[in-house]
Design a protein around this motif. Structure first.
Motif, PDB file in Angstrom:
ATOM      1  N   THR A  81       1.176  -1.297  -0.007  1.00 46.71           N
ATOM      2  CA  THR A  81      -0.021  -0.325  -0.197  1.00 46.71           C
ATOM      3  C   THR A  81       1.005   1.409   0.081  1.00 46.71           C
ATOM      4  N   CYS A  82       1.578   1.444  -0.732  1.00 49.93           N
ATOM      5  CA  CYS A  82       3.039   2.271  -0.834  1.00 49.93           C
ATOM      6  C   CYS A  82       2.525   3.525  -1.748  1.00 49.93           C
ATOM      7  N   ARG A  83       1.423   3.033  -2.538  1.00 46.50           N
ATOM      8  CA  ARG A  83       0.762   3.919  -3.333  1.00 46.50           C
ATOM      9  C   ARG A  83       1.426   4.280  -4.500  1.00 46.50           C
ATOM     10  N   ASN A  84       2.687   3.925  -4.816  1.00 41.95           N
ATOM     11  CA  ASN A  84       4.016   3.885  -6.013  1.00 41.95           C
ATOM     12  C   ASN A  84       2.956   4.085  -6.971  1.00 41.95           C
ATOM     13  N   CYS A  85       2.713   3.018  -7.395  1.00 38.02           N
ATOM     14  CA  CYS A  85       1.561   3.188  -8.019  1.00 38.02           C
ATOM     15  C   CYS A  85       0.608   4.433  -8.511  1.00 38.02           C
ATOM     16  N   GLU A  86      -0.071   4.819  -7.589  1.00 38.83           N
ATOM     17  CA  GLU A  86      -0.690   6.181  -8.124  1.00 38.83           C
ATOM     18  C   GLU A  86      -0.288   7.809  -8.775  1.00 38.83           C
ATOM     19  N   THR A  87       0.630   7.174  -7.866  1.00 37.40           N
ATOM     20  CA  THR A  87       1.900   8.452  -8.509  1.00 37.40           C
ATOM     21  C   THR A  87       2.792   8.067 -10.327  1.00 37.40           C
ATOM     22  N   THR A  88       2.584   7.002 -10.432  1.00 42.76           N
ATOM     23  CA  THR A  88       2.640   6.385 -11.738  1.00 42.76           C
ATOM     24  C   THR A  88       1.622   6.270 -12.663  1.00 42.76           C
ATOM     25  N   CYS A  89       1.028   6.281 -12.468  1.00 40.42           N
ATOM     26  CA  CYS A  89      -0.379   5.723 -13.332  1.00 40.42           C
ATOM     27  C   CYS A  89      -1.176   7.239 -14.013  1.00 40.42           C
ATOM     28  N   PRO A  90      -0.532   7.279 -15.488  1.00 34.72           N
ATOM     29  CA  PRO A  90      -1.517   8.077 -16.010  1.00 34.72           C
ATOM     30  C   PRO A  90      -2.379   8.545 -16.386  1.00 34.72           C
ATOM     31  N   SER A  91      -3.702   7.373 -15.319  1.00 36.29           N
ATOM     32  CA  SER A  91      -4.678   7.676 -15.593  1.00 36.29           C
ATOM     33  C   SER A  91      -5.542   8.222 -14.505  1.00 36.29           C
ATOM     34  N   GLY A  92      -4.811   8.272 -13.077  1.00 38.47           N
ATOM     35  CA  GLY A  92      -5.339   8.690 -11.939  1.00 38.47           C
ATOM     36  C   GLY A  92      -6.540   7.524 -10.370  1.00 38.47           C
ATOM     37  N   VAL A  93      -5.927   6.395 -11.074  1.00 36.04           N
ATOM     38  CA  VAL A  93      -6.689   5.120 -10.704  1.00 36.04           C
ATOM     39  C   VAL A  93      -6.360   5.140  -9.020  1.00 36.04           C
ATOM     40  N   GLU A  94      -7.326   4.971  -8.038  1.00 41.20           N
ATOM     41  CA  GLU A  94      -7.291   5.140  -6.338  1.00 41.20           C
ATOM     42  C   GLU A  94      -7.290   3.881  -6.910  1.00 41.20           C
ATOM     43  N   TYR A  95      -6.070   3.476  -6.518  1.00 38.52           N
ATOM     44  CA  TYR A  95      -5.694   1.868  -6.189  1.00 38.52           C
ATOM     45  C   TYR A  95      -5.976   1.587  -4.566  1.00 38.52           C
ATOM     46  N   HIS A  96      -5.749   2.588  -3.734  1.00 43.62           N
ATOM     47  CA  HIS A  96      -5.802   2.264  -2.691  1.00 43.62           C
ATOM     48  C   HIS A  96      -7.321   1.607  -1.996  1.00 43.62           C
ATOM     49  N   LYS A  97      -8.014   2.206  -2.360  1.00 44.61           N
ATOM     50  CA  LYS A  97      -9.217   2.469  -2.112  1.00 44.61           C
ATOM     51  C   LYS A  97      -9.768   0.714  -2.317  1.00 44.61           C
ATOM     52  N   LEU A  98      -9.770   0.652  -4.471  1.00 45.15           N
ATOM     53  CA  LEU A  98      -9.939  -0.684  -4.753  1.00 45.15           C
ATOM     54  C   LEU A  98      -9.200  -1.556  -3.969  1.00 45.15           C
ATOM     55  N   LEU A  99      -8.227  -1.923  -3.019  1.00 48.40           N
ATOM     56  CA  LEU A  99      -7.811  -2.800  -2.590  1.00 48.40           C
ATOM     57  C   LEU A  99      -8.171  -2.487  -1.256  1.00 48.40           C
ATOM     58  N   ASP A 100      -8.963  -1.623  -0.567  1.00 51.85           N
ATOM     59  CA  ASP A 100      -9.159  -2.119   0.764  1.00 51.85           C
ATOM     60  C   ASP A 100     -10.581  -2.375   0.314  1.00 51.85           C
ATOM     61  N   ILE A 101     -11.508  -2.243  -0.771  1.00 52.30           N
ATOM     62  CA  ILE A 101     -12.332  -2.527  -1.225  1.00 52.30           C
ATOM     63  C   ILE A 101     -12.434  -4.506  -0.758  1.00 52.30           C
ATOM     64  N   GLY A 102     -11.210  -4.673  -2.293  1.00 54.14           N
ATOM     65  CA  GLY A 102     -10.971  -6.042  -2.286  1.00 54.14           C
ATOM     66  C   GLY A 102     -10.545  -7.013  -1.215  1.00 54.14           C
ATOM     67  N   ARG A 103      -9.760  -6.657  -0.093  1.00 50.79           N
ATOM     68  CA  ARG A 103      -9.478  -7.249   1.062  1.00 50.79           C
ATOM     69  C   ARG A 103     -10.523  -7.598   1.345  1.00 50.79           C
ATOM     70  N   ALA A 104     -11.348  -6.800   1.984  1.00 51.60           N
ATOM     71  CA  ALA A 104     -12.223  -6.736   3.146  1.00 51.60           C
ATOM     72  C   ALA A 104     -12.990  -8.204   2.807  1.00 51.60           C
ATOM     73  N   GLU A 105     -13.362  -7.319   1.234  1.00 54.57           N
ATOM     74  CA  GLU A 105     -13.762  -8.673   0.608  1.00 54.57           C
ATOM     75  C   GLU A 105     -13.916 -10.445   0.814  1.00 54.57           C
ATOM     76  N   VAL A 106     -12.377 -10.507   0.341  1.00 52.82           N
ATOM     77  CA  VAL A 106     -11.472 -11.580   0.098  1.00 52.82           C
ATOM     78  C   VAL A 106     -11.294 -11.994   1.172  1.00 52.82           C
ATOM     79  N   ASP A 107     -11.578 -11.376   3.191  1.00 50.28           N
ATOM     80  CA  ASP A 107     -11.235 -11.918   3.996  1.00 50.28           C
ATOM     81  C   ASP A 107     -12.440 -12.393   4.944  1.00 50.28           C
ATOM     82  N   ARG A 108     -13.884 -11.683   4.368  1.00 50.01           N
ATOM     83  CA  ARG A 108     -14.962 -12.022   4.276  1.00 50.01           C
ATOM     84  C   ARG A 108     -15.399 -13.388   4.247  1.00 50.01           C
ATOM     85  N   ARG A 109     -14.940 -13.794   2.661  1.00 52.58           N
ATOM     86  CA  ARG A 109     -14.988 -14.965   1.518  1.00 52.58           C
ATOM     87  C   ARG A 109     -14.042 -15.786   2.840  1.00 52.58           C
TER      88      ARG A 109
END
Length: 418
Positions: A81-109
């Motif tokens: 969750t260093c968010r280096n990818c967000e600095t690099t991304c030309p499209s402005g993908v908010e990766y850390h928010k998506l990661l929080d959603i994904g982690r919560a869902e995979v832990d639930r399942r």
């Protein structure tokens, strides 16, 4: 990126948010070029683009194959969750928010093994409560020589004796300071030095006694309800002082600063706290945001340049990628006459990443060793940083001393008085 969520699925706020973020990704792969774990492992699933596909597949499925989702959990856990990818991304993908959603869902399942649950609960219980952490730390420091080598480098020596903070009420300008959870035990001199430096600038700083951990530890270990409760408690503690005219909430740990700046967003759906959380986020400032606007040169105008000590600055990910303050501390230190060495690959994570050094020790040590090699290439006398997690992690190697940059500034200004 095209998504295939049903209308029923989009009724869920988390899915709507994930759908919005996924559709901004053009799967170009630029993010992989600056991802620390992808560079180490070379596995597409251990880079941002691969993790985004894994999260998309997970969220679009109804139940998911158990083995597939456990593998998904592994690859999401490995993300710093260093968010280096967000600095690099030309499209402005908010990766850390998506990661929080994904982690919560995979832990639930998938859930967690008893050992993982115990470790995560232990980390939250030990780290997020300052008094408990300080008691455990004192015990560890007493028996440090007897501890296994893998644990010994995580137990720092006792800090230097503290010096008193100036009385804040003697200044009309008032700011709050977040004491945090582990920093009062590991490096209490950081906030003491901050208070002394700001005092010289005519700013009084005070801490709200009831404020504690910012909530990041709970939140990123997927105890998000507990994290929200800590946010709410901090807002309650700060609010009377905000109403009394505090002009900022200063953070000296960039990880806390990045998180508090998102209170407004994370509590936007809370009918009681939404407006207050937004105001708190507006007032949240990393220490360097305060100092870079002040007349620092006037404080050292009559003193000799401070070129005797060479410093290498490690810019934490939470400062440069989350708060977009890369270069700010270096600018302040240069204005005060410090001699800074160049640091290659300064955008890469040191491997601390909150509790990552405990949950992913092998990858964390590899990243730490690479970061220290880059920091030490210019043969600095001291490495300075802006986050207690990075400071403890790097200093644990027992090589070049690692300190918070404000302590060096405090000493520089004290020298200018003599």
């Amino acid at each position: 990126m095209q998504t295939h969520f049903t209308d029923a699925a989009r009724e869920r706020p988390a899915i709507r948010e994930a759908d919005r973020i996924l559709r901004t990704c053009v799967h170009c792969g630029f993010c992989n070029a600056t991802c620390p774990t992808y560079q180490l492992l070379g596995d597409e699933r251990d880079g941002p683009r691969g993790r985004i596909y894994l999260i998309k597949e997970l969220l679009e499925s109804d139940a998911g194959d158990d083995q597939v989702t456990r593998e998904t959990q592994l690859h999401l856990d490995r993300c710093l969750t260093c968010r280096n990818c967000e600095t690099t991304c030309p499209s402005g993908v908010e990766y850390h928010k998506l990661l929080d959603i994904g982690r919560a869902e995979v832990d639930r399942r998938v859930g967690r093994t008893p050992r993982e649950r115990a470790l995560r609960l232990g980390l939250r219980t030990a780290l997020a409560e300052p008094r408990r952490f300080q008691a455990l730390l004192a015990l560890g420091q007493t028996f440090r020589p007897l501890a296994p080598a893998a644990l010994r480098d995580k137990i720092p020596p006792r800090p230097a004796p503290r010096r008193a903070r100036p009385a804040p009420e003697r200044h009309p300008r008032q700011m709050l300071i977040l004491e945090g959870c582990v920093q009062p035990g590991l490096a209490p001199n950081t906030n003491d030095a901050t208070a002394r430096v700001l005092d010289r600038l005519g700013i009084g700083v005070r801490a709200a006694r009831e404020a504690g951990c910012c909530g990041a530890i709970d939140f990123h270990l997927n105890a998000q309800a507990a994290g929200r409760a800590r946010m709410q408690a901090n807002i309650d503690a700060w609010w009377p002082l905000i109403e009394d005219g505090a002009e900022a909430i200063v953070q000296t740990a960039s990880g806390c600063g990045a998180f508090v700046k998102e209170y407004g967003e994370m509590l936007a759906d809370d009918p009681v706290y939404a407006d207050k959380a937004r105001r708190v986020s507006e007032l949240a400032k990393d220490l360097v945001e305060i100092l870079r606007k002040e007349d620092l040169e006037a404080l050292v105008a009559d003193s000799p340049a401070n070129n005797a000590q060479r410093l290498a600055f490690h810019c934490p990910c939470t400062l440069q990628h989350a708060q977009k303050l890369g270069g700010a501390v270096e600018g302040v230190l240069t204005r005060l006459g410090f001699d800074l060495t160049p640091v290659r690959d300064a955008h890469l994570c040191c491997g601390s990443a909150g509790t990552y050094s405990i949950t992913q020790p092998v990858l964390s040590r590899q990243l730490r060793d690479a970061k220290l090699e880059a920091l030490e290439a210019g043969q600095p006398d001291t490495i300075v940083t802006a986050n207690i997690g990075c400071q403890s992690h790097l200093d644990g190697a027992g090589r070049t001393p690692v300190r918070h940059w404000i302590e060096l500034v405090d000493e520089r200004l004290a020298t200018s008085d003599s």
